[in-house]
Design a protein around this motif. Structure first.
Motif, short mmCIF file in Angstrom:
data_model
loop_
_atom_site.label_atom_id
_atom_site.label_comp_id
_atom_site.label_asym_id
_atom_site.label_seq_id
_atom_site.Cartn_x
_atom_site.Cartn_y
_atom_site.Cartn_z
N LYS A 169 -2.88 7.89 4.78
CA LYS A 169 -3.53 7.54 6.05
C LYS A 169 -3.21 6.11 6.38
O LYS A 169 -3.85 5.19 5.87
CB LYS A 169 -5.05 7.64 5.91
N ARG A 170 -2.24 5.95 7.21
CA ARG A 170 -1.80 4.59 7.53
C ARG A 170 -2.79 3.97 8.50
O ARG A 170 -3.04 4.48 9.59
CB ARG A 170 -0.43 4.70 8.18
N VAL A 171 -3.37 2.84 8.09
CA VAL A 171 -4.34 2.17 8.95
C VAL A 171 -3.67 1.00 9.67
O VAL A 171 -3.97 0.69 10.82
CB VAL A 171 -5.52 1.63 8.11
N SER A 172 -2.73 0.32 8.98
CA SER A 172 -1.96 -0.76 9.61
C SER A 172 -0.63 -0.84 8.88
O SER A 172 -0.34 0.01 8.05
CB SER A 172 -2.71 -2.09 9.46
N ASP A 173 0.17 -1.84 9.16
CA ASP A 173 1.49 -1.93 8.52
C ASP A 173 1.40 -2.11 7.01
O ASP A 173 2.34 -1.81 6.29
CB ASP A 173 2.28 -3.13 9.10
N THR A 174 0.27 -2.62 6.56
CA THR A 174 0.18 -2.88 5.12
C THR A 174 -0.89 -2.04 4.45
O THR A 174 -1.02 -2.07 3.24
CB THR A 174 -0.16 -4.36 4.87
N GLU A 175 -1.69 -1.33 5.24
CA GLU A 175 -2.81 -0.60 4.66
C GLU A 175 -2.64 0.90 4.74
O GLU A 175 -2.28 1.43 5.80
CB GLU A 175 -4.10 -0.97 5.40
N ASP A 176 -2.92 1.55 3.63
CA ASP A 176 -2.95 3.01 3.59
C ASP A 176 -4.29 3.37 2.97
O ASP A 176 -4.59 2.94 1.85
CB ASP A 176 -1.76 3.52 2.75
N ASP A 177 -5.09 4.12 3.70
CA ASP A 177 -6.43 4.43 3.22
C ASP A 177 -6.48 5.86 2.67
O ASP A 177 -7.52 6.50 2.65
CB ASP A 177 -7.41 4.26 4.39
N GLY A 178 -5.32 6.38 2.26
CA GLY A 178 -5.26 7.78 1.83
C GLY A 178 -5.68 7.98 0.39
O GLY A 178 -5.85 7.04 -0.39
N ILE A 179 -5.79 9.26 0.04
CA ILE A 179 -6.22 9.65 -1.31
C ILE A 179 -5.19 9.22 -2.36
O ILE A 179 -5.53 8.68 -3.42
CB ILE A 179 -6.37 11.19 -1.37
N ILE A 180 -3.90 9.46 -2.06
CA ILE A 180 -2.85 9.28 -3.08
C ILE A 180 -2.74 7.83 -3.53
O ILE A 180 -2.64 7.53 -4.72
CB ILE A 180 -1.49 9.82 -2.57
N ARG A 181 -2.80 6.91 -2.57
CA ARG A 181 -2.68 5.48 -2.92
C ARG A 181 -3.78 5.10 -3.91
O ARG A 181 -3.53 4.45 -4.93
CB ARG A 181 -2.79 4.62 -1.67
N GLU A 182 -5.01 5.55 -3.61
CA GLU A 182 -6.15 5.25 -4.47
C GLU A 182 -5.89 5.75 -5.90
O GLU A 182 -6.12 5.04 -6.88
CB GLU A 182 -7.37 5.95 -3.85
N LEU A 183 -5.36 6.97 -6.01
CA LEU A 183 -5.11 7.55 -7.33
C LEU A 183 -3.97 6.83 -8.05
O LEU A 183 -4.03 6.60 -9.27
CB LEU A 183 -4.78 9.04 -7.20
N LEU A 184 -2.93 6.46 -7.29
CA LEU A 184 -1.76 5.81 -7.91
C LEU A 184 -2.11 4.42 -8.44
O LEU A 184 -1.68 4.03 -9.52
CB LEU A 184 -0.61 5.71 -6.91
N LEU A 185 -2.90 3.68 -7.67
CA LEU A 185 -3.26 2.33 -8.11
C LEU A 185 -4.05 2.41 -9.42
O LEU A 185 -3.85 1.62 -10.34
CB LEU A 185 -4.08 1.60 -7.03
N GLU A 186 -4.94 3.41 -9.51
CA GLU A 186 -5.74 3.55 -10.71
C GLU A 186 -4.87 3.98 -11.89
O GLU A 186 -5.04 3.50 -13.01
CB GLU A 186 -6.86 4.56 -10.45
N CYS A 209 3.90 7.07 -1.65
CA CYS A 209 4.67 6.37 -2.69
C CYS A 209 5.57 5.31 -2.06
O CYS A 209 5.62 4.16 -2.51
CB CYS A 209 5.54 7.36 -3.48
N LYS A 210 6.30 5.70 -1.00
CA LYS A 210 7.23 4.77 -0.35
C LYS A 210 6.47 3.58 0.24
O LYS A 210 6.98 2.47 0.30
CB LYS A 210 8.00 5.48 0.78
N PHE A 211 5.25 3.83 0.69
CA PHE A 211 4.45 2.78 1.31
C PHE A 211 4.07 1.72 0.27
O PHE A 211 3.95 0.55 0.56
CB PHE A 211 3.19 3.41 1.92
N LEU A 212 3.91 2.19 -0.99
CA LEU A 212 3.60 1.25 -2.08
C LEU A 212 4.85 0.50 -2.51
O LEU A 212 4.80 -0.66 -2.87
CB LEU A 212 3.04 2.01 -3.28
N ASP A 213 6.00 1.23 -2.54
CA ASP A 213 7.24 0.61 -2.99
C ASP A 213 8.42 1.41 -2.42
O ASP A 213 8.69 2.52 -2.87
CB ASP A 213 7.27 0.60 -4.52
N GLU A 214 9.08 0.83 -1.47
CA GLU A 214 10.16 1.50 -0.73
C GLU A 214 11.23 2.07 -1.67
O GLU A 214 11.82 3.10 -1.41
CB GLU A 214 10.76 0.46 0.24
#
Length: 916
Positions: free
Chosen positions: A699-716, A756-761
Motif C-alpha cells: 500500500k503505497r502511501v507516498s514515495d517513501t512509505e508503504d503501509d502494506g502487510i508485506i513490508r511490516e513482515l519483512l522488516l521484522e 520487496c522492490k520498494f524496500l530495495d530496488e
C-alpha cells in the motif's frame, strides 16, 4: 521481470499449442515501425507443470471416490443455445424454477421441429444439444397448467395435484388455470467434444471447461428430473431417511456432490456425500415452535416468525395447492376480514355484491373446516401486498426440501457435525449405493456422448511419509506415533518464565486458588517457572448484567488502580460459555490498547491434560517454544536451511452468510528468526466484504512509505533473523478456488514483489507459491479396512491434475468420520524443489503447530492465519463502526463504502504469537 518466464530449474515451460482462431475474429492492424515504444508487456504467470512424482515413503494401496468415465464419441460437438422465456405480453419470466417445466413442455410438444434432439438445460439461460438443432433461431409457444409451484416435489408428478375446490378458486381469482409462455432458443456457440480429450492431455482451454460444464449440467438435469433439490454441484433427494434434526426447526439433509474431473488417469466422476440445511417440513406451527424454542403457538414472537417465513412455500389443506408465503395478517384470524363475493347477487348498479367476512368465519361456516387453534393467531398471507390471500395457520404445511441459508448457531453446528459423520466404510457403501440409484447409464444425453461411468472406486497408490523427529527440553528427541505425541514426563524445548501476572475472573463460580496452584505445579513439570500471581481481580457483581464493553472497562480500571505497571500476562476466566461476548472486547483492550498478552479460559473440567494445553498456548504467546523439528534445530531442512527463507501463510475470512456488511479480514503470518520455521507473527487488515484477493499486501502511501502487510513482515524478519533479507519466499495461500489461481499468481504475487522492490530496488528473491484447499470432494480409503488412511499419506498420481503440479496429503490421524485430505497446488516454484523435498516440507509444517500435540491437517502457517483473522474479527463485532472507518473499500453506486479499520496491535505484542 523476465525471470518469471522460466521455472526454477531454468527450463522454460513447453507451452501448449495456441488455440484455433475463431471464425468471427477480425485481425487488428499492426502499428507502423515508428509508433511510440509500447510499455514493456507484463508477463502473465500460469501455474507450473508437474516436474515428476515423489518416491519417498512406504507404498500403500488406496481407493478413492473417483469413478472412471469412458468417452467414445470425441468427434461430435456440443451446441450451446441461449434461452429466453417471456409471458404472452413479452414480460420476461423472473420466477426461478419455472424454466425447467417450460423447457420440458417445449421438448414434449415440438419434438419433430427439434429433430428429436435431447436437451441439457441448466434451468436458467443455457441449453446444450449434441449436434445442431435444425435452425439457429427457434421460437415456440407453450401452455402450462397450474403454475403454483416453483418446483415439483419429488413425491408426485407435476400434473397430479389435487385441484382446489370451486369456492377457493373464485375467492382467489388467481391465474391458476394456465399460462402461455414464449420461448426463444438461439444459437450461441459450438464446443468440440475433442476439447475433453485435449484437457486430459493437460491442454485446458475455455472449450474444455465448457465441455465439462455441459456434462455436469446433464447430471444436474438428471437429478432435477428425479425431484431433487439442487445446490450448485450437489443434489438432495426428498427422502426422510436422509434428514437429521439439528434443532431450531432446521434439518441436515444428506445428498451427493458430483462433478467431472480431468485427472492423470483420464476423465473421472467424483462423487461424495454432501450435506445442506433445510427447513423442517410439515405444519408451519410445528416449525415455528421448534425455530423459536417455545412451548406453544401462543408464545411465538410473530415479528420474528414473519421474517423467517417470508418466501417459504406451503401446501394448504384440504385443496393441497402450493403457494409462496408473502407475509402474515396484521390481525388474528377471527378478526381479519376480507370481501367475499356473493353468489349471483348484484346490486342496482350491476356491481357484484360483497360481504365483509372474517377469515375464521369463512373457513368454519362457509367451508365447514374445523379450526382447533388458529382463531387467535395471525393468518398466513400468500397474496400480493395490495391483494392479500389469507389462510389460517393450521391449514398450512411447509413443503419439503426448502433450503435454510442462515448461519447455524453453535449447538446446531455441533449437532450437524455429529450427525453427518460417517466412518470410511459406511461412506463407501453410501457412495456405491448412490451410483446404483442414479442409474446414469439410462441418461439419454450421456448415451449420445458415448459416456459410460464405472461403478468401481479408482485404485491409487499412496505413500506414507514417516513422521519428522521432534526436539523437546533437555536435548531429548522423540518420534510422534500415529501423528500424535504428549509431554508426559517431558520438558518444553524453550520454556518461558512468568513473573508478573494476574488472574481476571468474570466467571461467578470457579475455585481460582486451586486452579492457580495446579497451573504453577503443571508449569514446573514442563519447565515453565511461574511465580504466584500478583493478584486475582474479581468482577464486581453489580456489573455482571452490564454490556460487554462496560464490563471490560470497569475490570481494567480495577487492574490499573492495583498494579504498579503493565503485567507480562493476564489469565482471564470467562463465564461458562464457548463464545462469550466478552472475548472480543477483552482481547482488543489487552492487545491493541495495552500490549498485554492474555489467555482466556472457560474451564468446566480442569485436569492435567487441560492445564497442559493451556500452558502450551501461554508458552507460545510469551515467546517460548513447545517443541521443534530436529532438522530445524540442527538446521538441516533441505533448501530452507541453505539460504534465508521466509514462510508466509495467507487467508481471508468472510462474515457468515447472513452478515453481508461485515468486512472481510485478511491475515498473513510469517516465519521469523530464520533458520527456525516454528516461530511466526501475524499481520491482519480488514477489506471489503466478500473480497477474496488480499488488497493490502502493498500500500503505497507516498514515495517513501508503504503501509502494506508485506513490508511490516519483512522488516521484522530482517531484525529477528540477524539482519538478513530472505532470498526465498514460500507462500501458502488458503481458501481460493482453481478459477482464482491466476489472480493469486498475477495480482497478489505482484504486490509482494512490489513491496520487496520498494524496500530495495536491486533485491530479487525467488518465490514458491502453494495453494491449500480443504473443501474439495476427493476422499481416500484403505481397501478392506475400517480405518482412515494413516497420517503422512501423500498421493500425487492417478487422480491428480494431468499437467499441473498438485498432490493430496493427509498429515493428521483422522479420529472421527472420514479423513479429509488437503489438496496442495504448487503454482510456482522458482527455487527448484524436488517433489520429495517439497512434500516433506509441507508434511513437516503440519508438525510445528504450537497449540497441539498432534499433526494437523493443513500446514501451521495457514492455521495461524486463520486463527489471527478469527481473533481480530472478534474485535469488529462490538465496534461503533463509524469512528474507525476509513474510506477504502467496495464501490457502490454511491462511491466507496468505508471499511472499518482494525486497531493496530501494540508494539510488544504484534511480534508475538498472540493468536495461538
Amino acid at each position: 521481470m523476465d525471470t518469471f518466464e522460466k521455472d526454477g530449474n531454468g527450463a522454460t515451460d513447453a507451452l501448449p499449442p495456441p488455440p484455433p482462431v475463431p471464425a468471427n475474429v477480425v485481425p487488428i492492424r499492426a502499428e507502423p515501425e515508428d509508433a511510440p515504444e509500447p510499455a514493456k508487456k507484463k508477463v502473465v504467470r500460469v501455474p507450473i507443470a508437474r516436474r515428476g512424482l515423489g518416491s519417498k515413503g512406504q507404498k500403500i494401496p488406496l481407493l478413492t471416490n473417483h469413478f472412471k468415465v469412458n468417452v467414445t464419441n470425441v468427434d461430435g460437438h456440443f451446441f450451446h443455445y441461449s434461452v429466453s422465456l417471456s409471458y404472452e405480453d413479452d414480460r420476461p419470466v423472473d420466477g426461478k424454477g419455472i424454466g425447467r417445466r417450460v423447457i420440458d413442455r417445449v421438448h414434449e410438444t415440438y419434438d419433430t421441429e427439434l429433430a428429436g434432439k435431447d436437451f441439457a438445460y441448466d434451468g436458467e439461460k443455457s441449453l446444450f444439444t449434441i449436434g445442431p438443432l435444425p435452425r439457429n433461431k427457434l421460437e415456440f409457444t407453450v401452455v402450462l397448467e397450474d403454475i403454483i409451484s416453483n418446483r415439483n416435489n419429488g413425491n408426485c408428478s407435476p400434473g397430479s395435484r389435487g385441484s382446489p375446490n370451486e369456492n377457493d378458486r373464485k375467492r382467489l381469482r388467481r391465474p391458476y388455470q394456465s399460462k402461455t409462455f414464449k420461448v426463444e432458443i438461439s444459437f450461441a456457440a459450438k464446443i468440440p467434444m475433442q476439447a475433453i480429450a485435449n484437457a486430459l492431455r493437460g491442454q485446458e482451454s475455455e472449450n474444455s471447461q465448457e465441455a465439462l460444464r455441459v456434462l455436469d449440467i446433464i447430471l444436474r438435469q438428471h437429478a432435477a428430473k428425479q425431484g431433487c433439490l439442487l445446490v450448485r454441484q450437489s443434489f438432495f433427494h426428498n427422502d426422510p431417511r436422509n434428514f437429521a434434526d439439528v434443532g431450531g426447526g432446521v434439518l441436515g439433509c444428506r445428498g451427493f456432490h458430483s462433478s467431472f474431473r480431468t485427472t492423470q488417469g483420464g476423465l473421472s466422476l467424483n462423487i461424495d456425500v454432501s450435506t445442506t440445511m433445510i427447513i423442517q417440513p410439515g405444519p408451519v406451527v410445528d416449525f415455528l415452535i421448534a425455530n423459536q424454542n417455545v412451548k406453544d403457538p401462543f408464545s411465538i414472537d410473530w415479528a420474528k416468525a414473519k421474517r423467517v417465513l417470508k418466501n417459504l412455500r406451503v401446501k394448504t389443506s384440504p385443496s393441497n395447492s402450493e403457494y409462496k408465503i408473502t407475509g402474515l395478517s396484521e390481525k388474528p384470524c377471527k378478526e381479519q376480514t376480507f370481501s367475499l363475493k356473493q353468489k349471483g347477487g348484484k346490486d342496482e348498479d350491476g356491481e357484484v355484491q360483497t360481504l365483509e367476512v372474517t377469515v375464521y368465519d369463512y373457513f368454519v361456516n362457509y367451508r365447514n373446516i374445523e379450526l382447533r387453534y388458529s382463531a387467535d393467531l395471525p393468518c398466513i398471507n400468500v397474496g400480493k401486498p395490495k391483494r392479500p390471500t389469507f389462510f389460517p395457520l393450521e391449514l398450512c404445511s411447509l413443503v419439503s426440501l426448502q433450503r435454510y441459508t442462515k448461519a447455524l448457531n453453535t449447538f446446531q453446528r455441533a449437532s450437524l457435525v455429529e450427525k453427518s459423520r460417517q466412518k470410511p466404510q459406511e461412506r463407501m457403501r453410501v457412495l456405491s449405493d448412490a451410483l446404483k440409484v442414479n442409474n446414469y447409464d439410462a441418461e439419454p444425453m450421456l448415451r449420445s456422448c458415448g459416456i459410460s461411468i464405472s461403478s468401481n472406486f479408482t485404485q491409487v497408490e499412496g505413500r506414507v511419509l514417516s513422521a519428522p523427529r521432534l526436539k523437546v527440553g533437555n536435548g531429548e528427541d522423540f518420534f510422534p506415533r500415529n501423528g500424535r505425541w504428549n509431554f508426559n514426563n517431558k520438558k518444553l524445548v524453550d520454556p518461558t518464565k512468568i513473573e508478573r501476572w494476574g488472574v481476571v475472573n468474570f466467571s461467578a463460580r470457579c475455585d481460582i486458588r486451586g486452579l492457580v496452584r495446579d497451573l504453577i505445579k503443571c508449569g514446573e513439570l514442563k519447565g515453565i517457572h511461574i511465580d504466584p500471581p500478583f493478584d486475582v481481580f474479581e468482577e464486581n457483581p453489580q456489573f455482571r448484567r452490564a454490556p460487554p464493553l462496560v464490563r471490560v472497562e470497569k475490570m481494567f480500571e480495577d487492574i490499573q488502580s492495583k498494579l504498579p505497571g503493565a503485567p507480562q500476562f493476564l489469565l482471564c476466566l470467562l463465564p461458562e460459555r464457548k463464545n462469550s461476548d466478552l472475548y472480543g472486547p477483552w482481547k482488543r483492550k489487552n492487545l491493541a490498547e495495552h500490549g498485554i498478552v492474555t489467555q482466556c479460559i472457560a474451564p468446566t473440567r480442569v485436569n492435567d491434560q487441560y492445564l497442559t494445553n493451556v500452558l502450551l498456548k501461554i508458552n507460545a504467546k510469551l515467546g517460548g517454544l513447545n517443541s521443534m523439528l530436529a532438522v530445524e534445530h540442527s538446521p538441516s531442512i533441505p533448501v530452507v536451511s541453505k539460504a534465508p527463507t521466509i514462510i508466509l501463510g495467507m487467508d481471508v475470512s468472510h462474515g457468515s452468510p447472513g452478515q453481508s456488511d461485515m468486512p472481510s479480514i485478511a491475515a498473513v503470518v510469517s516465519s521469523r528468526q530464520w533458520p527456525l520455521i516454528s516461530r511466526f507473527r501475524a499481520s491482519v487488515r480488514t477489506q471489503s466484504p466478500k473480497v477474496e484477493m488480499i488488497d493490502s499486501l502493498f500500500k503505497r502511501v507516498s514515495d517513501t512509505e508503504d503501509d502494506g502487510i508485506i513490508r511490516e513482515l519483512l522488516l521484522e524478519f530482517y531484525v529477528s533473523s540477524g539482519k538478513r533479507k530472505p532470498d526465498q519466499f514460500i507462500i501458502f495461500r488458503d481458501g481460493v478456488s482453481e478459477s482464482q489461481f491466476n489472480q493469486v499468481l498475477n495480482i497478489e504475487l505482484d504486490q509482494i514483489i512490489e513491496a520487496c522492490k520498494f524496500l530495495d530496488e536491486k533485491w530479487s528473491p525467488k518465490f514458491v507459491v502453494i495453494v491449500a484447499q480443504k473443501n474439495h470432494h476427493t476422499k481416500f480409503f484403505q481397501p478392506g479396512s475400517p480405518d482412515n488412511v494413516p497420517p503422512g499419506t501423500v498421493i500425487d498420481n492417478k487422480v491428480c491434475h494431468p499437467r499441473n503440479n498438485d498432490f493430496y496429503l493427509c498429515a493428521h490421524a483422522g479420529m472421527i468420520g472420514t479423513t479429509r485430505p488437503t489438496h496442495y497446488h504448487v503454482l510456482l516454484d522458482e527455487v527448484g524443489f524436488s517433489p520429495d523435498d517439497l512434500q516433506d516440507l509441507v508434511h513437516s509444517l503440519s508438525y510445528v503447530y504450537q497449540r497441539s500435540t498432534t499433526a494437523i491437517s493443513v500446514v501451521a502457517p495457514i492455521c495461524y492465519a486463520h486463527l489471527a483473522a478469527t481473533q481480530l474479527g472478534q474485535f469488529m463485532k462490538f465496534e461503533d463502526m463509524s469512528e474507525t472507518s476509513s474510506s477504502h473499500g467496495g464501490m457502490t453506486s454511491a462511491g466507496a463504502i468505508p471499511v472499518p479499520q482494525l486497531p493496530r496491535l501494540q508494539e510488544n505484542v504484534c511480534n508475538s504469537m498472540f493468536f495461538c
